[in-house]
Design a protein around this motif. Structure first.
Motif, PDB file in Angstrom:
ATOM      1  N   LEU A 227      -2.535  28.173 -42.690  1.00  0.00           N
ATOM      2  CA  LEU A 227      -2.092  27.470 -41.383  1.00  0.00           C
ATOM      3  C   LEU A 227      -3.123  26.033 -41.378  1.00  0.00           C
ATOM      4  N   GLU A 228      -4.659  26.525 -41.483  1.00  0.00           N
ATOM      5  CA  GLU A 228      -5.363  25.180 -41.508  1.00  0.00           C
ATOM      6  C   GLU A 228      -4.991  24.241 -42.614  1.00  0.00           C
ATOM      7  N   ARG A 229      -4.525  24.787 -43.954  1.00  0.00           N
ATOM      8  CA  ARG A 229      -4.198  23.817 -44.901  1.00  0.00           C
ATOM      9  C   ARG A 229      -3.012  23.292 -44.505  1.00  0.00           C
ATOM     10  N   TYR A 230      -2.091  23.610 -44.103  1.00  0.00           N
ATOM     11  CA  TYR A 230      -0.706  23.088 -43.561  1.00  0.00           C
ATOM     12  C   TYR A 230      -0.879  21.847 -42.439  1.00  0.00           C
ATOM     13  N   ARG A 231      -1.880  22.310 -41.499  1.00  0.00           N
ATOM     14  CA  ARG A 231      -2.175  21.150 -40.487  1.00  0.00           C
ATOM     15  C   ARG A 231      -3.019  19.975 -41.319  1.00  0.00           C
ATOM     16  N   ALA A 232      -3.861  20.362 -42.143  1.00  0.00           N
ATOM     17  CA  ALA A 232      -4.354  19.195 -42.946  1.00  0.00           C
ATOM     18  C   ALA A 232      -3.415  18.447 -43.852  1.00  0.00           C
ATOM     19  N   THR A 233      -2.648  18.886 -44.429  1.00  0.00           N
ATOM     20  CA  THR A 233      -1.562  18.291 -45.149  1.00  0.00           C
ATOM     21  C   THR A 233      -0.651  17.319 -44.148  1.00  0.00           C
TER      22      THR A 233
ATOM     23  N   GLY B 178       2.479  37.689 -39.845  1.00  0.00           N
ATOM     24  CA  GLY B 178       1.614  37.213 -38.659  1.00  0.00           C
ATOM     25  C   GLY B 178       0.097  37.644 -38.621  1.00  0.00           C
ATOM     26  N   THR B 179       0.109  39.078 -39.054  1.00  0.00           N
ATOM     27  CA  THR B 179      -1.357  39.473 -39.107  1.00  0.00           C
ATOM     28  C   THR B 179      -2.074  39.792 -40.177  1.00  0.00           C
ATOM     29  N   ASP B 180      -1.436  38.915 -41.367  1.00  0.00           N
ATOM     30  CA  ASP B 180      -2.135  38.623 -42.773  1.00  0.00           C
ATOM     31  C   ASP B 180      -3.649  38.123 -42.478  1.00  0.00           C
ATOM     32  N   ASP B 181      -4.675  38.462 -42.956  1.00  0.00           N
ATOM     33  CA  ASP B 181      -5.631  37.500 -42.812  1.00  0.00           C
ATOM     34  C   ASP B 181      -5.986  36.380 -43.754  1.00  0.00           C
ATOM     35  N   GLU B 182      -4.886  36.242 -44.625  1.00  0.00           N
ATOM     36  CA  GLU B 182      -4.869  34.937 -45.224  1.00  0.00           C
ATOM     37  C   GLU B 182      -4.272  33.667 -44.452  1.00  0.00           C
ATOM     38  N   ARG B 183      -3.400  34.161 -43.447  1.00  0.00           N
ATOM     39  CA  ARG B 183      -2.502  33.401 -42.575  1.00  0.00           C
ATOM     40  C   ARG B 183      -3.253  32.321 -41.975  1.00  0.00           C
ATOM     41  N   PRO B 184      -4.628  32.361 -41.255  1.00  0.00           N
ATOM     42  CA  PRO B 184      -5.347  31.348 -40.510  1.00  0.00           C
ATOM     43  C   PRO B 184      -5.676  30.258 -41.674  1.00  0.00           C
ATOM     44  N   ALA B 185      -6.024  30.611 -42.845  1.00  0.00           N
ATOM     45  CA  ALA B 185      -6.494  29.744 -43.814  1.00  0.00           C
ATOM     46  C   ALA B 185      -5.130  28.749 -44.256  1.00  0.00           C
TER      47      ALA B 185
ATOM     48  N   LYS C 248       5.604  10.640 -50.626  1.00  0.00           N
ATOM     49  CA  LYS C 248       6.345  11.548 -51.438  1.00  0.00           C
ATOM     50  C   LYS C 248       5.776  12.851 -51.938  1.00  0.00           C
ATOM     51  N   LEU C 249       4.531  12.690 -52.546  1.00  0.00           N
ATOM     52  CA  LEU C 249       3.741  13.904 -52.954  1.00  0.00           C
ATOM     53  C   LEU C 249       3.469  14.844 -51.656  1.00  0.00           C
ATOM     54  N   LEU C 250       2.956  14.116 -50.619  1.00  0.00           N
ATOM     55  CA  LEU C 250       2.688  14.950 -49.326  1.00  0.00           C
ATOM     56  C   LEU C 250       3.622  15.520 -48.679  1.00  0.00           C
ATOM     57  N   GLU C 251       4.882  14.944 -48.787  1.00  0.00           N
ATOM     58  CA  GLU C 251       6.060  15.458 -48.178  1.00  0.00           C
ATOM     59  C   GLU C 251       6.344  16.813 -48.828  1.00  0.00           C
ATOM     60  N   GLU C 252       6.191  16.725 -50.233  1.00  0.00           N
ATOM     61  CA  GLU C 252       6.466  17.939 -51.154  1.00  0.00           C
ATOM     62  C   GLU C 252       5.552  18.937 -51.074  1.00  0.00           C
ATOM     63  N   SER C 253       4.446  18.567 -50.901  1.00  0.00           N
ATOM     64  CA  SER C 253       3.506  19.589 -50.665  1.00  0.00           C
ATOM     65  C   SER C 253       3.703  20.200 -49.349  1.00  0.00           C
ATOM     66  N   LEU C 254       4.001  19.649 -48.359  1.00  0.00           N
ATOM     67  CA  LEU C 254       4.107  20.412 -46.774  1.00  0.00           C
ATOM     68  C   LEU C 254       5.270  21.152 -47.009  1.00  0.00           C
ATOM     69  N   VAL C 255       6.300  20.909 -47.638  1.00  0.00           N
ATOM     70  CA  VAL C 255       7.210  21.935 -47.791  1.00  0.00           C
ATOM     71  C   VAL C 255       6.863  23.359 -48.510  1.00  0.00           C
ATOM     72  N   TYR C 256       6.210  23.263 -49.477  1.00  0.00           N
ATOM     73  CA  TYR C 256       5.403  24.520 -50.202  1.00  0.00           C
ATOM     74  C   TYR C 256       4.479  25.277 -49.240  1.00  0.00           C
ATOM     75  N   ARG C 257       3.651  24.360 -48.670  1.00  0.00           N
ATOM     76  CA  ARG C 257       2.800  24.886 -47.523  1.00  0.00           C
ATOM     77  C   ARG C 257       3.610  25.661 -46.503  1.00  0.00           C
TER      78      ARG C 257
END
Length: 293
Positions: free
Chosen positions: A263-269, A254-261, A236-245
């Protein structure tokens, strides 16, 4: 002189708009408009406000009106947006009070800090610098044989930051999160769950549910819950976290330099969630979930 007159007009318009604010969306629209007036990018706002726990993804979420702005972050965010007059900050506070008027509980962080004499403030700063060094040393203790030392250091840092900064300060919460993480590494799982639960809930209340620090504590808590056999809670915690990520990821360009990080955290979650689902419901259900993420 014409430039001065122009800025006076913009400031007057800012006050007018702030006095008309009634909702979270209203306030976000005013801040976003003023960011445009001042010509500020999100990365510029973050340089000013980042020391107060505001990441670029959180700033984007607040300016989009997706989350209410916690009171503790209101002035740092406004300063980053370009607010620079006392009248603007007063009008901002009044707008925030109108938005939160229906909430009977005072929002976290509303009480202003007590001003200290200069010599006391200097001693305090030295103590805080020492604690920062101690935390950095503990953070480098990555060998199993050093985890006990790291625990002792984090406990000391947490105790002193609670005294110097208060329980809800971002630095205090970082120390609490780190202590919970090292308790998990030492297999003191029940204690880890308690410490991480406090870190997560307090970060959620002070920084907002979508802040990266809040999500880090949520996911660390999910791992601790899974390790004590509470896999449904972890899921349940991971499902909620994934929504926010996902929301944080969608809030940046799409060009923001924060996006790759992000995206990486979204994929890890997402991978952690799939792993929990596989243990609970089997590989077929996990594979089906993986295809939807």
């Amino acid at each position: 002189m014409s430039g001065q007159r122009d800025w006076a007009e913009w400031d007057a318009e800012l006050l007018r708009q702030l006095r008309a604010v009634r909702t979270v969306a209203d306030l976000a629209a005013v801040l976003k408009w003023y960011v445009g007036v001042r010509g500020r990018a999100v990365r510029t706002i973050a340089k000013v406000a980042g020391a107060n726990g505001l990441s670029r993804s959180s700033i984007s979420v607040f300016l989009a009106g997706r989350r209410a702005i916690p009171h503790a972050l209101l002035k740092p965010l406004a300063a980053g947006c370009g607010f620079d007059t006392e009248a603007a900050f007063v009008a901002l506070g009044e707008a925030w009070s109108r938005i939160s008027r229906d909430d009977p509980a005072p929002p976290p962080g509303r009480t202003p800090p007590v001003e200290q004499p200069a010599e006391v403030e200097s001693d305090r700063d030295r103590h805080l610098a020492t604690l920062e060094t101690m935390a950095e040393v503990a953070g480098r203790m990555n060998d199993e044989s050093t985890f006990g030392f790291a625990q002792a250091i984090y406990e000391r840092v947490l105790d002193m930051r609670r005294v110097l900064l208060g329980d809800r300060h971002p630095d205090t919460l970082t120390a609490r999160h780190n202590l919970g993480a090292v308790l998990g590494q030492l297999d003191d799982l029940d204690a880890a769950c308690v410490v991480l639960d406090i870190a997560y809930r307090t970060r959620r209340d002070t920084l907002g549910p979508a802040d990266p620090a809040t999500l880090a504590s949520m996911e660390a808590l999910a791992a601790a819950r899974a390790n004590v056999g509470e896999r449904h809670t972890a899921r349940k915690l991971l499902e909620e976290s994934l929504v926010y990520r996902r929301e944080n990821l969608e809030a940046v360009a799409g060009t923001d330099d924060e996006r790759p990080a992000l995206l990486e955290r979204y994929r890890a979650t997402a991978a952690n969630l799939v792993a929990q689902v596989e243990k609970l419901d089997g590989p077929e259900t996990a594979a089906e979930l993986r295809r939807t993420l």
